[in-house]
Design an enzyme around this catalytic site. Structure first.
Site, mmCIF file in Angstrom:
data_model
loop_
_atom_site.group_PDB
_atom_site.id
_atom_site.type_symbol
_atom_site.label_atom_id
_atom_site.label_comp_id
_atom_site.label_asym_id
_atom_site.label_seq_id
_atom_site.Cartn_x
_atom_site.Cartn_y
_atom_site.Cartn_z
ATOM 1 N N HIS A 118 0.593 -3.630 -13.898
ATOM 2 C CA HIS A 118 -0.350 -3.732 -12.655
ATOM 3 C C HIS A 118 -0.820 -4.881 -12.848
ATOM 4 O O HIS A 118 -1.158 -5.341 -14.064
ATOM 5 C CB HIS A 118 -1.115 -2.478 -12.720
ATOM 6 C CG HIS A 118 -2.070 -2.397 -11.481
ATOM 7 N ND1 HIS A 118 -3.286 -3.019 -11.523
ATOM 8 C CD2 HIS A 118 -2.080 -1.654 -10.521
ATOM 9 C CE1 HIS A 118 -3.829 -2.911 -10.411
ATOM 10 N NE2 HIS A 118 -3.092 -1.998 -9.861
ATOM 11 N N ASP A 168 -2.391 0.812 -20.937
ATOM 12 C CA ASP A 168 -2.842 1.216 -19.943
ATOM 13 C C ASP A 168 -2.303 2.530 -19.200
ATOM 14 O O ASP A 168 -1.288 2.770 -18.948
ATOM 15 C CB ASP A 168 -2.667 -0.071 -19.044
ATOM 16 C CG ASP A 168 -2.975 0.344 -17.634
ATOM 17 O OD1 ASP A 168 -3.597 1.304 -17.267
ATOM 18 O OD2 ASP A 168 -2.492 -0.534 -16.498
ATOM 19 N N GLN A 174 -1.450 5.633 -14.685
ATOM 20 C CA GLN A 174 -0.920 6.121 -14.207
ATOM 21 C C GLN A 174 -0.244 7.235 -15.135
ATOM 22 O O GLN A 174 0.691 7.938 -14.661
ATOM 23 C CB GLN A 174 0.370 5.413 -13.590
ATOM 24 C CG GLN A 174 -0.024 4.469 -12.532
ATOM 25 C CD GLN A 174 -0.549 5.067 -11.292
ATOM 26 O OE1 GLN A 174 -0.484 6.183 -10.950
ATOM 27 N NE2 GLN A 174 -1.166 4.312 -10.628
ATOM 28 N N LYS A 191 -8.169 8.450 -10.301
ATOM 29 C CA LYS A 191 -6.542 8.962 -10.166
ATOM 30 C C LYS A 191 -6.480 10.433 -10.939
ATOM 31 O O LYS A 191 -5.379 10.784 -10.741
ATOM 32 C CB LYS A 191 -5.416 7.851 -10.799
ATOM 33 C CG LYS A 191 -5.719 6.643 -10.037
ATOM 34 C CD LYS A 191 -4.899 5.577 -10.689
ATOM 35 C CE LYS A 191 -5.320 4.185 -10.349
ATOM 36 N NZ LYS A 191 -4.593 3.717 -9.022
ATOM 37 N N CYS A 204 0.078 -3.992 -6.171
ATOM 38 C CA CYS A 204 -0.489 -4.715 -7.163
ATOM 39 C C CYS A 204 0.321 -4.938 -8.475
ATOM 40 O O CYS A 204 -0.140 -5.047 -9.576
ATOM 41 C CB CYS A 204 -1.857 -4.006 -7.685
ATOM 42 S SG CYS A 204 -3.084 -4.155 -6.469
HETATM 43 N N1 PLP Z 1 -3.122 -0.058 -13.983
HETATM 44 C C1 PLP Z 1 -2.054 0.545 -13.504
HETATM 45 C C2 PLP Z 1 -0.787 1.215 -13.855
HETATM 46 C C3 PLP Z 1 -2.534 0.918 -12.121
HETATM 47 O O1 PLP Z 1 -1.799 1.893 -11.421
HETATM 48 C C4 PLP Z 1 -3.781 1.087 -11.731
HETATM 49 C C5 PLP Z 1 -4.156 1.215 -10.135
HETATM 50 O O2 PLP Z 1 -3.445 1.405 -9.299
HETATM 51 C C6 PLP Z 1 -4.645 0.013 -12.688
HETATM 52 C C7 PLP Z 1 -4.289 -0.281 -13.785
HETATM 53 C C8 PLP Z 1 -6.042 -0.238 -11.881
HETATM 54 O O3 PLP Z 1 -6.902 1.008 -11.635
HETATM 55 P P1 PLP Z 1 -8.174 0.778 -11.023
HETATM 56 O O4 PLP Z 1 -8.037 0.250 -9.780
HETATM 57 O O5 PLP Z 1 -8.713 2.212 -10.919
HETATM 58 O O6 PLP Z 1 -9.199 0.225 -12.128
#
Ligand code: PLP
Length: 422
Positions: A139, A216, A219, A242, A380
């Protein structure tokens, strides 16, 4: 915080064996609505998930009964708010299987957590010609902070490629593990492809070369049981919104020894031990990283969300979503001209696809008229789209309240799109 009557009812109703799909759905008031005259089918859970009444109640309870600032008041409301906030930290600790509560830092979400690590750990540990190793399925929030850091430090951002099915090329990963790599940062689950990465193996291989690993988990945390001690990762991040919690709250897990030696991220109230104009000394963990008034209600709401999924059980949620993923994959595979993007052997609940000759935005717009909420675009994760030479996909992403009937509705909606654009 006291268990209210609704929470008690939920706990009582939570099935031990059979999956009570309608019971679960009733816990999420937003799902009962109609959109464009059709029952809402919410399949945009990778972007954000809906909130159970237990979370809404926790927020309302906080603001109607306990609202106060934390850590600095001697009065009753402040003590209640502080207790609620710190109880929530303890819930996150259990949720992630961390050893100590001080290893849990409340942040706005995964994005802020990764930026925190980049600007504290990264600032100290990464220098000229060093490398940060990520993957081609990250992401943007696990790319851009490292890119900014590397630019500032004269370091290099290196990328492990992925296969045509969207799996990480572990042979290529190993090749890139050289003494210049000072950090590996990898998604536990890809938001664009659904791939579940072998993070335990990634950590083992990296640690064998003395390289710390950030995972990270944005998900992964909503979909599977996470145990940071078992993974042995050095940092783990996730976003509350999420995991059926409020927006604006998430957590960073870090091993205490690393967090202890890292400089603070933000300066301000609560993160200090003493301040003079000449010198400031910093507070102990986790407060060193929590400058200013935090999202108190958000943390308490996240605690309620963790209680909620805990009552159902992460293993059962994972099994339910996996069955749905297989069902949805089969249903969509019957649509001529539909190509699934992301067909890894190990996947979490993401159905990302393209329809030959039809732009994903058209797919999303037609589905919306059917009351079906999906996401279309690059999610993203533009480098993933580049890898598959597509501008965008349509992504249906699953949560614990989704049903087979909703996936039937999705497949029917996609058939309709085909007819309209034939
Ligand atoms: N990492 C992953 C794999 C994501 O899917 C997302 C958001 O969709 C994020 C990081 C960023 O999350 P946030 O926007 O809640 O900070």
């Amino acid at each position: 915080m006291a268990v209210n009557s609704h929470q008690a009812a939920v706990a009582e109703r939570t099935p031990v064996t059979a999956w009570d799909a309608q019971g679960v759905r009733r816990d999420f008031p937003i799902l009962a609505q109609r959109v464009h005259g059709k029952p809402l089918v919410y399949l945009d859970n990778a972007a954000t998930s809906q909130k159970p009444r237990a979370v809404l109640d926790a927020l309302l309870d906080f603001y109607t009964r306990d609202c106060s600032n934390i850590h600095r008041g001697v009065h009753e409301l402040s003590e209640r708010a502080t207790a609620g906030y710190e109880e929530a930290r303890e819930k996150v600790r259990t949720f992630l299987g961390a050893r100590e509560a001080r290893e849990i830092i409340f942040v706005r979400g995964a994005t802020e957590a990764i930026n925190l690590v980049a600007w504290t750990f990264g600032r100290e540990r990464i220098g000229v010609d060093d490398e940060v190793l990520i993957t081609a399925m990250e992401h943007h929030s696990n790319i851009v902070p490292w890119q900014i850091l590397c630019e500032a430090k004269g370091a290099k951002l290196c990328v492990t490629p992925i296969s045509d099915s969207g799996e990480l090329r572990m042979d290529e990963f190993e090749k890139r593990l050289n003494p210049r790599v000072k950090l590996v940062a990898v998604a536990h689950v890809s938001n664009a492809l659904g791939t579940v990465n072998p993070v335990e193996e990634i950590v083992r291989m990296s640690h064998a070369r003395g390289i710390p690993v950030l995972v990270d988990g944005a998900q992964a945390a909503p979909h599977m049981k996470v145990d940071v001690q078992e993974l042995d990762c050095d940092f783990y991040t996730f976003s509350g919104h999420k995991v059926y919690g409020p927006t604006g709250i998430g957590a960073l897990y870090g091993k205490a020894a690393l967090l202890d030696e890292m400089p603070p991220f933000h300066g301000g109230g609560d993160m200090i031990s003493s301040v003079t104009f000449e010198k400031t000394t910093y507070n102990v963990l986790p407060y060193k990283f929590e400058a200013g008034t935090p999202n108190i209600a958000g943390a308490i709401g996240l605690g309620a969300a963790i209680d909620y999924v805990g009552r159902i059980g992460m293993e059962r949620i994972a099994a339910h979503e996996h069955a749905l993923l297989e069902y949805g994959t089969r249903a969509l595979a019957r649509v001529p001209g539909l190509r699934m993007v992301g067909t890894a052997r190990k996947k979490a609940g993401v159905l990302s696809f393209v329809l030959e000759g039809i732009h994903p935005h058209d797919v999303g717009t037609v589905l919306d008229r059917e009351g079906i909420a999906v996401r279309t675009g690059h999610h993203c994760a533009q480098p993933v789209m580049d890898r598959f030479r597509i501008p965008a996909t349509t992504r249906a992403s699953l949560a614990l309240y989704n049903t087979r009937e909703e996936l039937d509705a999705l497949a029917a909606g996609v058939w309709k799109v085909k007819e309209m654009f034939a």
